[in-house]
Design an enzyme around this catalytic site. Structure first.
Site, mmCIF file in Angstrom:
data_model
loop_
_atom_site.group_PDB
_atom_site.id
_atom_site.type_symbol
_atom_site.label_atom_id
_atom_site.label_comp_id
_atom_site.label_asym_id
_atom_site.label_seq_id
_atom_site.Cartn_x
_atom_site.Cartn_y
_atom_site.Cartn_z
ATOM 1 N N THR A 76 34.392 -22.136 36.236
ATOM 2 C CA THR A 76 34.202 -22.814 37.543
ATOM 3 C C THR A 76 34.087 -21.804 38.692
ATOM 4 O O THR A 76 35.027 -21.632 39.490
ATOM 5 C CB THR A 76 35.367 -23.797 37.825
ATOM 6 O OG1 THR A 76 36.572 -23.045 37.887
ATOM 7 C CG2 THR A 76 35.457 -24.873 36.776
ATOM 8 N N ASP B 12 37.639 -10.988 28.886
ATOM 9 C CA ASP B 12 38.544 -11.688 27.946
ATOM 10 C C ASP B 12 37.763 -12.631 27.033
ATOM 11 O O ASP B 12 38.143 -12.827 25.867
ATOM 12 C CB ASP B 12 39.744 -12.329 28.658
ATOM 13 C CG ASP B 12 39.430 -13.547 29.500
ATOM 14 O OD1 ASP B 12 40.376 -14.264 29.851
ATOM 15 O OD2 ASP B 12 38.248 -13.776 29.806
ATOM 16 N N TYR C 21 39.598 -21.936 9.936
ATOM 17 C CA TYR C 21 39.358 -22.445 11.279
ATOM 18 C C TYR C 21 39.567 -23.959 11.364
ATOM 19 O O TYR C 21 38.753 -24.701 11.927
ATOM 20 C CB TYR C 21 37.948 -22.067 11.743
ATOM 21 C CG TYR C 21 37.771 -22.035 13.241
ATOM 22 C CD1 TYR C 21 36.845 -22.881 13.870
ATOM 23 C CD2 TYR C 21 38.495 -21.159 14.051
ATOM 24 C CE1 TYR C 21 36.659 -22.858 15.246
ATOM 25 C CE2 TYR C 21 38.307 -21.123 15.423
ATOM 26 C CZ TYR C 21 37.392 -21.977 16.012
ATOM 27 O OH TYR C 21 37.201 -21.932 17.382
ATOM 28 N N ASP D 147 42.240 -30.493 18.439
ATOM 29 C CA ASP D 147 41.237 -29.417 18.408
ATOM 30 C C ASP D 147 41.941 -28.045 18.374
ATOM 31 O O ASP D 147 42.940 -27.839 19.078
ATOM 32 C CB ASP D 147 40.348 -29.523 19.659
ATOM 33 C CG ASP D 147 39.222 -28.490 19.683
ATOM 34 O OD1 ASP D 147 38.062 -28.868 19.492
ATOM 35 O OD2 ASP D 147 39.520 -27.293 19.869
ATOM 36 N N VAL E 227 23.250 -8.715 32.755
ATOM 37 C CA VAL E 227 24.077 -9.439 31.782
ATOM 38 C C VAL E 227 24.189 -8.626 30.495
ATOM 39 O O VAL E 227 25.269 -8.470 29.919
ATOM 40 C CB VAL E 227 23.504 -10.842 31.496
ATOM 41 C CG1 VAL E 227 24.241 -11.511 30.347
ATOM 42 C CG2 VAL E 227 23.569 -11.704 32.748
ATOM 43 N N HIS F 171 41.243 -25.346 19.699
ATOM 44 C CA HIS F 171 41.306 -24.671 21.005
ATOM 45 C C HIS F 171 42.488 -25.162 21.822
ATOM 46 O O HIS F 171 42.819 -24.575 22.842
ATOM 47 C CB HIS F 171 40.019 -24.925 21.799
ATOM 48 C CG HIS F 171 38.801 -24.357 21.170
ATOM 49 N ND1 HIS F 171 37.982 -25.089 20.338
ATOM 50 C CD2 HIS F 171 38.251 -23.117 21.233
ATOM 51 C CE1 HIS F 171 36.979 -24.326 19.929
ATOM 52 N NE2 HIS F 171 37.121 -23.133 20.452
ATOM 53 N N ASP G 213 18.525 -5.789 32.797
ATOM 54 C CA ASP G 213 19.280 -7.060 32.757
ATOM 55 C C ASP G 213 20.770 -6.775 32.899
ATOM 56 O O ASP G 213 21.406 -6.260 31.963
ATOM 57 C CB ASP G 213 18.975 -7.778 31.434
ATOM 58 C CG ASP G 213 19.640 -9.155 31.364
ATOM 59 O OD1 ASP G 213 19.250 -9.951 30.491
ATOM 60 O OD2 ASP G 213 20.543 -9.426 32.185
ATOM 61 N N GLU H 143 42.017 -7.484 28.143
ATOM 62 C CA GLU H 143 41.865 -7.597 29.606
ATOM 63 C C GLU H 143 42.948 -6.774 30.304
ATOM 64 O O GLU H 143 42.677 -6.046 31.272
ATOM 65 C CB GLU H 143 41.932 -9.064 30.038
ATOM 66 C CG GLU H 143 41.601 -9.276 31.518
ATOM 67 C CD GLU H 143 41.703 -10.737 31.934
ATOM 68 O OE1 GLU H 143 40.988 -11.578 31.384
ATOM 69 O OE2 GLU H 143 42.549 -11.028 32.814
ATOM 70 N N GLU I 247 42.480 -19.417 16.818
ATOM 71 C CA GLU I 247 42.112 -19.469 18.242
ATOM 72 C C GLU I 247 43.116 -18.716 19.099
ATOM 73 O O GLU I 247 42.757 -17.995 20.036
ATOM 74 C CB GLU I 247 42.006 -20.925 18.720
ATOM 75 C CG GLU I 247 40.601 -21.464 18.644
ATOM 76 C CD GLU I 247 39.630 -20.652 19.505
ATOM 77 O OE1 GLU I 247 39.887 -20.481 20.719
ATOM 78 O OE2 GLU I 247 38.627 -20.173 18.952
ATOM 79 N N HIS J 36 37.732 -12.193 23.164
ATOM 80 C CA HIS J 36 38.087 -13.415 22.402
ATOM 81 C C HIS J 36 37.130 -13.551 21.224
ATOM 82 O O HIS J 36 37.550 -13.726 20.081
ATOM 83 C CB HIS J 36 37.992 -14.647 23.324
ATOM 84 C CG HIS J 36 38.189 -15.967 22.633
ATOM 85 N ND1 HIS J 36 39.284 -16.771 22.847
ATOM 86 C CD2 HIS J 36 37.418 -16.628 21.723
ATOM 87 C CE1 HIS J 36 39.189 -17.869 22.101
ATOM 88 N NE2 HIS J 36 38.061 -17.803 21.411
ATOM 89 N N GLU J 37 35.837 -13.433 21.512
ATOM 90 C CA GLU J 37 34.829 -13.612 20.442
ATOM 91 C C GLU J 37 34.880 -12.474 19.432
ATOM 92 O O GLU J 37 34.803 -12.710 18.230
ATOM 93 C CB GLU J 37 33.436 -13.715 21.056
ATOM 94 C CG GLU J 37 33.256 -14.895 22.014
ATOM 95 C CD GLU J 37 33.760 -16.225 21.454
ATOM 96 O OE1 GLU J 37 34.116 -17.090 22.261
ATOM 97 O OE2 GLU J 37 33.824 -16.387 20.216
ATOM 98 N N HIS K 261 37.572 -12.900 16.875
ATOM 99 C CA HIS K 261 37.259 -13.775 15.742
ATOM 100 C C HIS K 261 36.699 -12.926 14.593
ATOM 101 O O HIS K 261 36.968 -13.203 13.413
ATOM 102 C CB HIS K 261 36.250 -14.858 16.141
ATOM 103 C CG HIS K 261 36.842 -16.017 16.865
ATOM 104 N ND1 HIS K 261 37.895 -16.751 16.373
ATOM 105 C CD2 HIS K 261 36.512 -16.575 18.061
ATOM 106 C CE1 HIS K 261 38.195 -17.722 17.230
ATOM 107 N NE2 HIS K 261 37.373 -17.638 18.257
HETATM 108 C C1 LIG Z 1 36.966 -27.062 24.099
HETATM 109 C C2 LIG Z 1 36.409 -25.676 23.893
HETATM 110 C C3 LIG Z 1 37.005 -24.469 24.213
HETATM 111 C C4 LIG Z 1 36.109 -23.501 23.812
HETATM 112 C C5 LIG Z 1 36.306 -22.035 23.877
HETATM 113 O O1 LIG Z 1 37.409 -21.566 23.958
HETATM 114 N N1 LIG Z 1 35.200 -21.283 23.813
HETATM 115 C C6 LIG Z 1 35.311 -19.847 23.741
HETATM 116 C C7 LIG Z 1 35.346 -19.212 25.104
HETATM 117 F F1 LIG Z 1 35.326 -17.899 24.925
HETATM 118 F F2 LIG Z 1 34.271 -19.598 25.805
HETATM 119 F F3 LIG Z 1 36.455 -19.554 25.751
HETATM 120 N N2 LIG Z 1 35.021 -24.088 23.299
HETATM 121 O O2 LIG Z 1 35.194 -25.432 23.320
HETATM 122 ZN ZN LIG Z 2 37.481 -18.951 19.880
#
Ligand SMILES: Cc1cc(C(=O)NCC(F)(F)F)no1
Ligand SMILES: [Zn+2]
Length: 318
Positions: A196, A136, A155, A228, A67, A230, A65, A175, A164, A140-141, A144
Protein backbone atom coordinates in the site's frame (compact mmCIF):
# COMPACT_ATOMS: atom_id res chain seq x y z
CA UNK A 1 45.86 -14.10 -4.81
CA UNK A 2 46.00 -11.23 -7.33
CA UNK A 3 43.27 -8.82 -8.38
CA UNK A 4 42.93 -9.37 -12.11
CA UNK A 5 40.41 -6.55 -12.49
CA UNK A 6 36.93 -5.61 -11.38
CA UNK A 7 33.57 -6.89 -12.52
CA UNK A 8 31.04 -4.55 -14.12
CA UNK A 9 29.23 -4.31 -10.80
CA UNK A 10 32.44 -3.30 -9.03
CA UNK A 11 33.30 -6.57 -7.30
CA UNK A 12 36.99 -7.58 -7.76
CA UNK A 13 37.96 -10.45 -10.08
CA UNK A 14 40.48 -12.52 -8.11
CA UNK A 15 43.11 -14.74 -9.72
CA UNK A 16 44.10 -17.57 -7.40
CA UNK A 17 47.42 -19.00 -8.67
CA UNK A 18 50.24 -21.09 -7.16
CA UNK A 19 53.55 -19.40 -8.17
CA UNK A 20 57.11 -20.78 -8.16
CA UNK A 21 58.91 -18.52 -5.64
CA UNK A 22 62.21 -18.79 -7.52
CA UNK A 23 61.30 -17.88 -11.09
CA UNK A 24 57.73 -16.59 -10.62
CA UNK A 25 56.31 -19.15 -13.02
CA UNK A 26 52.70 -20.18 -12.50
CA UNK A 27 52.70 -23.74 -11.11
CA UNK A 28 48.93 -24.18 -10.82
CA UNK A 29 45.72 -22.15 -11.08
CA UNK A 30 43.54 -22.77 -8.01
CA UNK A 31 39.91 -23.73 -8.55
CA UNK A 32 37.46 -20.90 -8.14
CA UNK A 33 35.71 -21.33 -4.82
CA UNK A 34 32.07 -20.41 -5.22
CA UNK A 35 31.92 -16.85 -3.98
CA UNK A 36 30.03 -15.51 -6.97
CA UNK A 37 26.42 -14.74 -6.24
CA UNK A 38 25.33 -16.46 -9.46
CA UNK A 39 22.50 -14.07 -10.18
CA UNK A 40 20.44 -14.49 -13.37
CA UNK A 41 17.66 -11.99 -13.96
CA UNK A 42 14.92 -12.25 -16.57
CA UNK A 43 12.37 -9.72 -17.84
CA UNK A 44 8.90 -11.20 -18.43
CA UNK A 45 7.71 -7.96 -20.09
CA UNK A 46 4.30 -8.44 -18.41
CA UNK A 47 3.83 -11.92 -19.88
CA UNK A 48 3.74 -15.13 -17.79
CA UNK A 49 5.86 -17.69 -19.70
CA UNK A 50 8.88 -18.31 -17.46
CA UNK A 51 11.70 -17.49 -17.26
CA UNK A 52 11.47 -14.61 -19.79
CA UNK A 53 14.31 -12.73 -21.54
CA UNK A 54 17.69 -12.89 -19.79
CA UNK A 55 18.54 -9.25 -19.02
CA UNK A 56 21.29 -9.32 -16.40
CA UNK A 57 23.65 -12.06 -15.20
CA UNK A 58 26.33 -12.08 -12.48
CA UNK A 59 28.89 -9.34 -12.99
CA UNK A 60 27.06 -7.59 -15.84
CA UNK A 61 26.60 -3.83 -15.79
CA UNK A 62 23.40 -2.20 -14.55
CA UNK A 63 20.58 -2.11 -17.15
CA UNK A 64 18.22 0.75 -17.99
CA UNK A 65 15.48 -0.96 -15.92
CA UNK A 66 15.65 0.15 -12.26
CA UNK A 67 13.46 -2.80 -11.21
CA UNK A 68 15.99 -5.26 -12.66
CA UNK A 69 18.86 -3.39 -11.03
CA UNK A 70 17.11 -3.18 -7.65
CA UNK A 71 16.24 -6.88 -7.62
CA UNK A 72 19.84 -7.70 -8.67
CA UNK A 73 21.04 -5.70 -5.65
CA UNK A 74 18.46 -7.27 -3.26
CA UNK A 75 19.57 -10.73 -4.36
CA UNK A 76 23.19 -9.67 -3.70
CA UNK A 77 22.35 -8.49 -0.19
CA UNK A 78 20.42 -11.70 0.49
CA UNK A 79 23.34 -13.82 -0.76
CA UNK A 80 25.76 -11.81 1.43
CA UNK A 81 23.54 -12.14 4.52
CA UNK A 82 23.28 -15.91 4.19
CA UNK A 83 27.07 -16.17 3.61
CA UNK A 84 28.06 -13.89 6.48
CA UNK A 85 25.49 -14.96 9.09
CA UNK A 86 25.25 -18.68 8.31
CA UNK A 87 28.19 -19.35 5.97
CA UNK A 88 25.71 -20.58 3.36
CA UNK A 89 26.80 -20.32 -0.29
CA UNK A 90 23.50 -19.68 -2.08
CA UNK A 91 20.26 -21.70 -2.13
CA UNK A 92 21.90 -25.14 -2.19
CA UNK A 93 25.04 -24.35 -0.17
CA UNK A 94 27.14 -24.85 -3.34
CA UNK A 95 26.73 -21.59 -5.23
CA UNK A 96 23.49 -22.55 -6.99
CA UNK A 97 22.08 -20.00 -9.43
CA UNK A 98 19.72 -17.30 -8.14
CA UNK A 99 17.12 -17.14 -10.94
CA UNK A 100 14.68 -14.26 -10.78
CA UNK A 101 11.98 -13.13 -13.24
CA UNK A 102 10.50 -9.64 -12.87
CA UNK A 103 7.54 -7.80 -14.50
CA UNK A 104 5.42 -10.97 -14.20
CA UNK A 105 1.91 -10.52 -15.69
CA UNK A 106 0.06 -7.19 -15.32
CA UNK A 107 -0.64 -5.39 -12.05
CA UNK A 108 0.25 -8.66 -10.26
CA UNK A 109 0.03 -8.15 -6.49
CA UNK A 110 2.36 -10.93 -5.40
CA UNK A 111 5.71 -12.67 -5.65
CA UNK A 112 6.36 -16.42 -5.47
CA UNK A 113 8.88 -19.28 -5.64
CA UNK A 114 7.90 -21.90 -8.25
CA UNK A 115 10.18 -24.66 -6.96
CA UNK A 116 13.07 -23.54 -9.16
CA UNK A 117 13.09 -19.75 -9.31
CA UNK A 118 11.67 -16.49 -7.94
CA UNK A 119 8.91 -14.59 -9.76
CA UNK A 120 7.85 -10.97 -9.03
CA UNK A 121 4.81 -8.94 -10.02
CA UNK A 122 4.78 -5.17 -10.55
CA UNK A 123 1.84 -4.65 -8.19
CA UNK A 124 -1.16 -2.50 -9.19
CA UNK A 125 0.32 0.63 -7.62
CA UNK A 126 -2.35 0.64 -4.90
CA UNK A 127 -2.15 -2.67 -2.99
CA UNK A 128 1.51 -3.12 -3.93
CA UNK A 129 4.22 -1.13 -5.64
CA UNK A 130 6.84 -3.20 -7.50
CA UNK A 131 7.54 -6.24 -5.30
CA UNK A 132 10.94 -6.86 -6.93
CA UNK A 133 12.22 -3.69 -5.24
CA UNK A 134 11.68 -5.09 -1.73
CA UNK A 135 14.52 -6.66 0.26
CA UNK A 136 12.37 -8.63 2.72
CA UNK A 137 10.10 -9.86 -0.09
CA UNK A 138 13.15 -10.91 -2.17
CA UNK A 139 14.70 -12.68 0.82
CA UNK A 140 11.28 -14.24 1.61
CA UNK A 141 11.16 -15.79 -1.86
CA UNK A 142 14.83 -16.82 -1.89
CA UNK A 143 14.33 -18.49 1.51
CA UNK A 144 11.67 -20.74 -0.05
CA UNK A 145 14.58 -21.97 -2.17
CA UNK A 146 16.75 -22.55 0.89
CA UNK A 147 13.90 -24.44 2.61
CA UNK A 148 13.25 -26.59 -0.47
CA UNK A 149 16.97 -27.54 -0.51
CA UNK A 150 17.01 -28.43 3.20
CA UNK A 151 13.99 -29.33 5.42
CA UNK A 152 11.76 -29.19 2.32
CA UNK A 153 8.83 -28.37 4.63
CA UNK A 154 5.65 -29.56 2.88
CA UNK A 155 3.69 -26.46 1.74
CA UNK A 156 0.42 -27.42 3.50
CA UNK A 157 -0.87 -27.96 7.03
CA UNK A 158 1.38 -27.15 9.98
CA UNK A 159 4.60 -27.68 7.97
CA UNK A 160 3.22 -25.22 5.41
CA UNK A 161 2.76 -22.59 8.12
CA UNK A 162 6.34 -23.26 9.23
CA UNK A 163 7.53 -23.02 5.62
CA UNK A 164 5.96 -19.57 5.27
CA UNK A 165 7.30 -18.55 8.67
CA UNK A 166 10.88 -19.48 7.65
CA UNK A 167 10.47 -17.11 4.70
CA UNK A 168 9.04 -14.27 6.80
CA UNK A 169 11.67 -14.81 9.52
CA UNK A 170 14.72 -14.93 7.24
CA UNK A 171 13.20 -12.32 4.97
CA UNK A 172 13.35 -9.94 7.91
CA UNK A 173 16.67 -11.24 9.26
CA UNK A 174 18.13 -10.29 5.85
CA UNK A 175 16.39 -6.90 6.09
CA UNK A 176 18.01 -6.44 9.53
CA UNK A 177 21.40 -7.36 7.99
CA UNK A 178 20.84 -4.97 5.07
CA UNK A 179 19.97 -2.14 7.50
CA UNK A 180 23.46 -2.47 9.02
CA UNK A 181 22.44 -5.07 11.62
CA UNK A 182 20.04 -2.61 13.22
CA UNK A 183 16.64 -3.70 14.61
CA UNK A 184 13.72 -1.32 14.01
CA UNK A 185 9.92 -1.59 13.82
CA UNK A 186 10.40 -2.54 10.15
CA UNK A 187 12.34 -5.65 11.17
CA UNK A 188 9.00 -7.15 12.30
CA UNK A 189 6.89 -5.96 9.34
CA UNK A 190 6.65 -8.07 6.16
CA UNK A 191 6.68 -6.24 2.82
CA UNK A 192 6.23 -2.82 4.42
CA UNK A 193 8.35 -1.12 1.72
CA UNK A 194 6.07 -2.20 -1.14
CA UNK A 195 2.68 -2.72 0.56
CA UNK A 196 0.00 0.00 0.00
CA UNK A 197 2.36 2.78 -1.20
CA UNK A 198 -0.34 5.38 -0.38
CA UNK A 199 -0.65 4.26 3.29
CA UNK A 200 2.25 4.84 5.67
CA UNK A 201 3.26 2.44 8.44
CA UNK A 202 1.24 -0.62 7.44
CA UNK A 203 2.49 -4.00 6.17
CA UNK A 204 1.39 -7.26 4.57
CA UNK A 205 2.09 -9.05 7.88
CA UNK A 206 3.26 -8.20 11.42
CA UNK A 207 5.57 -10.71 13.12
CA UNK A 208 5.27 -8.94 16.51
CA UNK A 209 1.45 -8.85 16.35
CA UNK A 210 0.27 -11.25 13.61
CA UNK A 211 -3.47 -10.71 14.22
CA UNK A 212 -3.02 -7.03 13.28
CA UNK A 213 -3.44 -7.98 9.59
CA UNK A 214 -6.93 -9.29 10.32
CA UNK A 215 -6.21 -12.87 9.15
CA UNK A 216 -2.99 -14.24 10.65
CA UNK A 217 -2.98 -16.55 13.70
CA UNK A 218 -1.06 -15.71 16.89
CA UNK A 219 -2.13 -18.68 19.05
CA UNK A 220 -1.71 -22.37 18.21
CA UNK A 221 -5.06 -23.53 19.75
CA UNK A 222 -6.75 -21.41 17.05
CA UNK A 223 -5.01 -23.44 14.31
CA UNK A 224 -7.07 -25.61 11.98
CA UNK A 225 -5.96 -27.35 8.78
CA UNK A 226 -8.16 -25.00 6.77
CA UNK A 227 -6.08 -21.90 7.63
CA UNK A 228 -3.97 -20.52 4.74
CA UNK A 229 -0.24 -21.13 5.27
CA UNK A 230 0.43 -17.39 4.99
CA UNK A 231 -1.72 -16.91 8.11
CA UNK A 232 -0.78 -19.94 10.25
CA UNK A 233 2.83 -18.68 9.84
CA UNK A 234 1.92 -16.06 12.47
CA UNK A 235 2.27 -18.67 15.24
CA UNK A 236 5.98 -19.24 14.48
CA UNK A 237 6.59 -15.62 13.46
CA UNK A 238 5.43 -14.41 16.89
CA UNK A 239 7.49 -17.10 18.65
CA UNK A 240 10.59 -15.89 16.76
CA UNK A 241 9.83 -12.25 17.61
CA UNK A 242 9.33 -13.01 21.34
CA UNK A 243 12.54 -15.09 21.44
CA UNK A 244 14.47 -12.22 19.81
CA UNK A 245 13.01 -9.27 21.70
CA UNK A 246 11.44 -10.82 24.83
CA UNK A 247 8.05 -9.97 26.33
CA UNK A 248 4.58 -11.47 26.47
CA UNK A 249 1.82 -12.28 23.96
CA UNK A 250 0.62 -8.93 22.41
CA UNK A 251 -3.08 -9.92 22.83
CA UNK A 252 -2.69 -11.76 26.18
CA UNK A 253 -3.59 -15.17 24.72
CA UNK A 254 -1.08 -16.49 27.32
CA UNK A 255 0.76 -14.90 30.28
CA UNK A 256 4.18 -16.47 29.60
CA UNK A 257 7.04 -13.97 29.86
CA UNK A 258 9.92 -14.66 27.43
CA UNK A 259 13.51 -13.53 28.07
CA UNK A 260 15.12 -11.88 25.01
CA UNK A 261 18.15 -13.57 23.46
CA UNK A 262 18.53 -11.19 20.52
CA UNK A 263 17.75 -11.54 16.81
CA UNK A 264 21.11 -13.06 15.81
CA UNK A 265 21.00 -15.96 18.29
CA UNK A 266 17.33 -16.52 17.47
CA UNK A 267 18.24 -16.57 13.77
CA UNK A 268 21.09 -19.05 14.33
CA UNK A 269 18.68 -21.37 16.20
CA UNK A 270 15.95 -21.24 13.53
CA UNK A 271 18.52 -21.55 10.71
CA UNK A 272 20.09 -24.68 12.22
CA UNK A 273 16.66 -26.18 12.93
CA UNK A 274 15.39 -25.53 9.40
CA UNK A 275 18.54 -26.69 7.61
CA UNK A 276 19.71 -29.58 9.81
CA UNK A 277 16.84 -30.96 11.94
CA UNK A 278 13.36 -30.24 10.50
CA UNK A 279 11.78 -32.83 8.21
CA UNK A 280 9.19 -32.18 5.48
CA UNK A 281 6.32 -33.00 7.86
CA UNK A 282 7.46 -30.96 10.88
CA UNK A 283 4.61 -29.86 13.19
CA UNK A 284 4.57 -26.81 15.47
CA UNK A 285 5.17 -29.10 18.48
CA UNK A 286 8.20 -30.63 16.74
CA UNK A 287 9.40 -27.12 15.81
CA UNK A 288 9.36 -26.29 19.53
CA UNK A 289 11.30 -29.46 20.34
CA UNK A 290 13.80 -29.10 17.48
CA UNK A 291 14.53 -25.38 17.90
CA UNK A 292 15.33 -26.29 21.51
CA UNK A 293 17.62 -29.03 20.20
CA UNK A 294 19.28 -26.54 17.84
CA UNK A 295 19.95 -24.12 20.72
CA UNK A 296 21.57 -26.98 22.67
CA UNK A 297 23.63 -28.06 19.61
CA UNK A 298 24.84 -24.46 19.27
CA UNK A 299 26.09 -24.57 22.87
CA UNK A 300 23.78 -21.84 24.10
CA UNK A 301 23.12 -21.52 27.88
CA UNK A 302 20.32 -23.31 29.74
CA UNK A 303 18.58 -19.93 30.13
CA UNK A 304 18.72 -19.40 26.34
CA UNK A 305 17.47 -22.92 25.69
CA UNK A 306 14.60 -22.33 28.14
CA UNK A 307 13.75 -19.05 26.39
CA UNK A 308 13.20 -21.04 23.20
CA UNK A 309 10.64 -23.28 24.91
CA UNK A 310 9.02 -20.24 26.56
CA UNK A 311 8.62 -18.47 23.20
CA UNK A 312 6.63 -21.42 21.83
CA UNK A 313 4.63 -21.75 25.07
CA UNK A 314 3.76 -18.04 24.74
CA UNK A 315 1.99 -18.77 21.43
CA UNK A 316 0.19 -21.81 22.82
CA UNK A 317 2.52 -24.60 21.68
CA UNK A 318 2.79 -26.47 24.97
C1 LIG B 1 -2.51 -14.10 1.16
C2 LIG B 1 -1.14 -14.06 0.54
C3 LIG B 1 0.05 -13.68 1.13
C4 LIG B 1 1.02 -13.84 0.16
C5 LIG B 1 2.47 -13.62 0.31
O1 LIG B 1 2.98 -13.62 1.40
N1 LIG B 1 3.17 -13.46 -0.81
C6 LIG B 1 4.61 -13.37 -0.76
C7 LIG B 1 5.08 -11.95 -0.57
F1 LIG B 1 6.41 -11.97 -0.66
F2 LIG B 1 4.57 -11.18 -1.54
F3 LIG B 1 4.72 -11.49 0.62
N2 LIG B 1 0.44 -14.29 -0.97
O2 LIG B 1 -0.88 -14.45 -0.75
ZN1 LIG C 1 6.06 -17.33 0.87
Amino acid sequence: VTVKGTQADGTPILDKVLVNAVDGSVVARLPTIHTAKNRELHDLKNKTTLPGTTVRTEGQAATSDAVVNNNYDRLGTTYDAYKELFNRDSLDGSGGKLISSVHYSTKYNNAYWNGTQMVYGDGDGSTFSNLANSLDVTAHELTHGVTSNTSNLEYSGESGGLNEAMSDIFGNVVEYYGAGKVVSDNTWKVGEDVYTPNTAGDALRYMNDPAKDGDSLDYYPDYTSGVDVHYSSGIANLAFYLLSQGGKHPRSKTTVSVTAIGIEKAAQIFYRANTQIFTASTTFAQAKQWTGQAAQDLGYTQAEISAVADAWSAVGVT
